[in-house]
Scaffold this motif. Sequence first.
Motif, PDB file in Angstrom:
ATOM      1  N   LEU A   1      30.571  31.700 -45.383  1.00  0.00           N
ATOM      2  CA  LEU A   1      30.060  32.455 -46.132  1.00  0.00           C
ATOM      3  C   LEU A   1      28.610  32.379 -45.138  1.00  0.00           C
ATOM      4  CD1 LEU A   1      29.882  34.030 -48.592  1.00  0.00           C
ATOM      5  CD2 LEU A   1      28.101  32.645 -49.444  1.00  0.00           C
ATOM      6  N   MET A   2      27.454  33.235 -45.135  1.00  0.00           N
ATOM      7  CA  MET A   2      26.160  32.693 -43.727  1.00  0.00           C
ATOM      8  C   MET A   2      25.757  32.307 -44.615  1.00  0.00           C
ATOM      9  SD  MET A   2      24.120  35.776 -41.311  1.00  0.00           S
ATOM     10  CE  MET A   2      25.468  36.843 -40.843  1.00  0.00           C
ATOM     11  N   ALA A   3      25.345  33.031 -45.800  1.00  0.00           N
ATOM     12  CA  ALA A   3      24.031  32.446 -46.248  1.00  0.00           C
ATOM     13  C   ALA A   3      24.261  30.961 -46.969  1.00  0.00           C
ATOM     14  CB  ALA A   3      23.950  33.211 -47.580  1.00  0.00           C
ATOM     15  N   ASN A   4      25.693  30.464 -47.047  1.00  0.00           N
ATOM     16  CA  ASN A   4      25.331  28.633 -47.180  1.00  0.00           C
ATOM     17  C   ASN A   4      23.945  27.297 -45.606  1.00  0.00           C
ATOM     18  OD1 ASN A   4      27.351  29.938 -49.227  1.00  0.00           O
ATOM     19  ND2 ASN A   4      28.891  28.936 -48.214  1.00  0.00           N
TER      20      ASN A   4
ATOM     21  N   ASP B   1      18.400  26.974 -41.862  1.00  0.00           N
ATOM     22  CA  ASP B   1      17.468  27.706 -41.505  1.00  0.00           C
ATOM     23  C   ASP B   1      17.453  29.123 -42.769  1.00  0.00           C
ATOM     24  OD1 ASP B   1      15.587  28.718 -38.887  1.00  0.00           O
ATOM     25  OD2 ASP B   1      15.983  30.703 -40.361  1.00  0.00           O
ATOM     26  N   PRO B   2      16.282  29.503 -43.632  1.00  0.00           N
ATOM     27  CA  PRO B   2      16.627  30.523 -43.970  1.00  0.00           C
ATOM     28  C   PRO B   2      16.863  31.480 -44.052  1.00  0.00           C
ATOM     29  CG  PRO B   2      14.170  30.098 -43.869  1.00  0.00           C
ATOM     30  CD  PRO B   2      15.406  28.780 -43.238  1.00  0.00           C
ATOM     31  N   ILE B   3      16.818  32.686 -42.152  1.00  0.00           N
ATOM     32  CA  ILE B   3      17.772  33.275 -41.539  1.00  0.00           C
ATOM     33  C   ILE B   3      18.971  33.927 -42.209  1.00  0.00           C
ATOM     34  CG2 ILE B   3      17.587  32.271 -39.542  1.00  0.00           C
ATOM     35  CD1 ILE B   3      16.342  36.063 -40.615  1.00  0.00           C
ATOM     36  N   PHE B   4      19.785  32.241 -42.496  1.00  0.00           N
ATOM     37  CA  PHE B   4      21.117  32.968 -42.757  1.00  0.00           C
ATOM     38  C   PHE B   4      21.275  33.170 -44.139  1.00  0.00           C
ATOM     39  CE2 PHE B   4      21.743  29.289 -39.852  1.00  0.00           C
ATOM     40  CZ  PHE B   4      22.102  30.393 -38.554  1.00  0.00           C
TER      41      PHE B   4
ATOM     42  N   ALA C   1      22.731  27.540 -52.377  1.00  0.00           N
ATOM     43  CA  ALA C   1      21.747  27.370 -53.202  1.00  0.00           C
ATOM     44  C   ALA C   1      20.855  28.122 -53.688  1.00  0.00           C
ATOM     45  CB  ALA C   1      20.908  26.384 -51.908  1.00  0.00           C
ATOM     46  N   THR C   2      21.202  29.602 -52.846  1.00  0.00           N
ATOM     47  CA  THR C   2      20.643  30.954 -53.366  1.00  0.00           C
ATOM     48  C   THR C   2      20.750  31.127 -54.638  1.00  0.00           C
ATOM     49  OG1 THR C   2      20.089  31.527 -50.475  1.00  0.00           O
ATOM     50  CG2 THR C   2      20.013  32.806 -51.884  1.00  0.00           C
ATOM     51  N   THR C   3      22.070  31.138 -54.359  1.00  0.00           N
ATOM     52  CA  THR C   3      22.152  31.628 -56.192  1.00  0.00           C
ATOM     53  C   THR C   3      21.863  30.520 -57.131  1.00  0.00           C
ATOM     54  OG1 THR C   3      24.971  30.628 -55.579  1.00  0.00           O
ATOM     55  CG2 THR C   3      24.209  32.973 -55.704  1.00  0.00           C
ATOM     56  N   SER C   4      22.496  29.443 -56.892  1.00  0.00           N
ATOM     57  CA  SER C   4      21.472  28.460 -57.604  1.00  0.00           C
ATOM     58  C   SER C   4      20.048  28.517 -58.204  1.00  0.00           C
ATOM     59  CB  SER C   4      22.006  27.256 -57.450  1.00  0.00           C
ATOM     60  OG  SER C   4      23.084  26.627 -57.153  1.00  0.00           O
TER      61      SER C   4
ATOM     62  N   VAL D   1      10.296  35.152 -47.570  1.00  0.00           N
ATOM     63  CA  VAL D   1       9.026  35.178 -46.429  1.00  0.00           C
ATOM     64  C   VAL D   1       8.890  33.990 -46.245  1.00  0.00           C
ATOM     65  CG1 VAL D   1       7.729  36.620 -45.928  1.00  0.00           C
ATOM     66  CG2 VAL D   1       9.737  38.014 -47.495  1.00  0.00           C
ATOM     67  N   GLU D   2       8.133  33.578 -47.279  1.00  0.00           N
ATOM     68  CA  GLU D   2       6.662  32.751 -46.905  1.00  0.00           C
ATOM     69  C   GLU D   2       7.452  31.621 -46.401  1.00  0.00           C
ATOM     70  OE1 GLU D   2       3.594  32.148 -49.548  1.00  0.00           O
ATOM     71  OE2 GLU D   2       4.318  30.279 -48.683  1.00  0.00           O
ATOM     72  N   GLU D   3       9.268  31.282 -46.685  1.00  0.00           N
ATOM     73  CA  GLU D   3      10.123  30.345 -45.805  1.00  0.00           C
ATOM     74  C   GLU D   3       9.998  30.604 -44.413  1.00  0.00           C
ATOM     75  OE1 GLU D   3      13.039  27.526 -47.342  1.00  0.00           O
ATOM     76  OE2 GLU D   3      12.643  28.713 -49.147  1.00  0.00           O
ATOM     77  N   VAL D   4      10.353  32.124 -44.250  1.00  0.00           N
ATOM     78  CA  VAL D   4      10.760  32.630 -42.489  1.00  0.00           C
ATOM     79  C   VAL D   4       9.664  32.548 -41.845  1.00  0.00           C
ATOM     80  CG1 VAL D   4      11.715  34.345 -41.968  1.00  0.00           C
ATOM     81  CG2 VAL D   4      12.948  33.002 -43.291  1.00  0.00           C
ATOM     82  N   GLY D   5       8.404  33.088 -42.747  1.00  0.00           N
ATOM     83  CA  GLY D   5       7.152  34.004 -41.599  1.00  0.00           C
ATOM     84  C   GLY D   5       7.232  35.213 -41.556  1.00  0.00           C
ATOM     85  N   ALA D   6       6.362  35.984 -40.364  1.00  0.00           N
ATOM     86  CA  ALA D   6       6.772  37.230 -40.254  1.00  0.00           C
ATOM     87  C   ALA D   6       8.089  37.766 -40.077  1.00  0.00           C
ATOM     88  CB  ALA D   6       5.579  37.358 -39.115  1.00  0.00           C
ATOM     89  N   GLU D   7       8.084  37.250 -39.302  1.00  0.00           N
ATOM     90  CA  GLU D   7       9.671  38.105 -38.250  1.00  0.00           C
ATOM     91  C   GLU D   7      10.656  38.650 -39.582  1.00  0.00           C
ATOM     92  OE1 GLU D   7      11.994  35.791 -34.414  1.00  0.00           O
ATOM     93  OE2 GLU D   7      12.174  34.247 -36.646  1.00  0.00           O
TER      94      GLU D   7
END
Length: 321
Positions: A88-91, A96-99, A169-172, A306-312
């Motif tokens: 699962l990509m988001a895991n 990296d937060p992009i995932f 982590a995100t769902t948590s 967005v804060e974590e990833v930045g402008a991208e």
Amino acid sequence: MTMKTAALAILTAPLMALPAAAQTSWDMATPYPDAEFHTKNIREFVADVEQATGGDLTITVHSGQSLFKHPEIKRSVQNQLVPIGEVLMANLYNEDPIFGADNIPFVATSYEDARALWEAQRPLVEEKLAADGIRLLYTVPWPGQGFYTNREIASAADLQGERFRTYNATTSRMAELLGTVPTTVEAVEIPQAFSTGIVDAMVTSAATGVRTKAWDFTDHFYDLNAWFPKNMVIVNEDAFSALPEDQQQALLDAAAAAEERGWRMSEEEMTSTVDALGKELTVHEPSEELMSGLREVGETMSAEWVEEVGAEGQEVLDAVE
Ligand code: PCA
């Protein structure tokens, strides 16, 4: 010829008659059960590869975390403990937060949104994986995510204090913002987590709800389509480039077909599994009050992301209409 040399000639003849074909057998580590549509799609992918290579590249699928536990699969592919796997990509958010873009509530709430999000996310994901010596083969989304509860809920506040099954982590983080107590549990371990009283509510798709017979331990499903997280199939780059060129191409072709088939399967699965749930427990369209509470959490999480990833990151989110 003596008896011995004659016997030897018979034994070695079939071997010598064959061209020096490069025969490769791979193992593949996956986290979800055999009955899951993602796993069925993987089995078709593997069959396509075998057929296209005339059996020169065979892949044995080890489903349901039977080779490596889900949290170990990406690293195992990276370190060539296994050449190919599904995650699962988001895991991988903590790498990296992009995932985790496809795990933020209410950013992408339809397959169309999910596609737009993926197009924007894909180059960044591929780049991160490449830095770890991993090649992305394909992704397939899960059907929309919703909540399963024992108690009926009218608003987000009603969830407070629930012991909430999450999967990363995100769902948590979402569960925490909702005032619930999160516990991360793999899909294949859900029934046990409920039966032993570790959790009493969960977030997942209708598909996973059906696979785990969610009606045995919950009474209500809130059909939110809050996000569409993706599984990805990844291969170790060195293992990939060690293959003869025609086998590499067979793998890429089968992956492209699996991606297309998988997205289609996911959509069909969403309809059929919500229908199946409706026969066993109460399926709710969420009330406006519940939705507005959840959207607030989604907005907080988007801003944090967005804060974590930045402008991208903002560009990726903006790709979804
Ligand atoms: N099923 C998986 C991930 C998302 C989903 O729908 C799970 O619940 O673990």
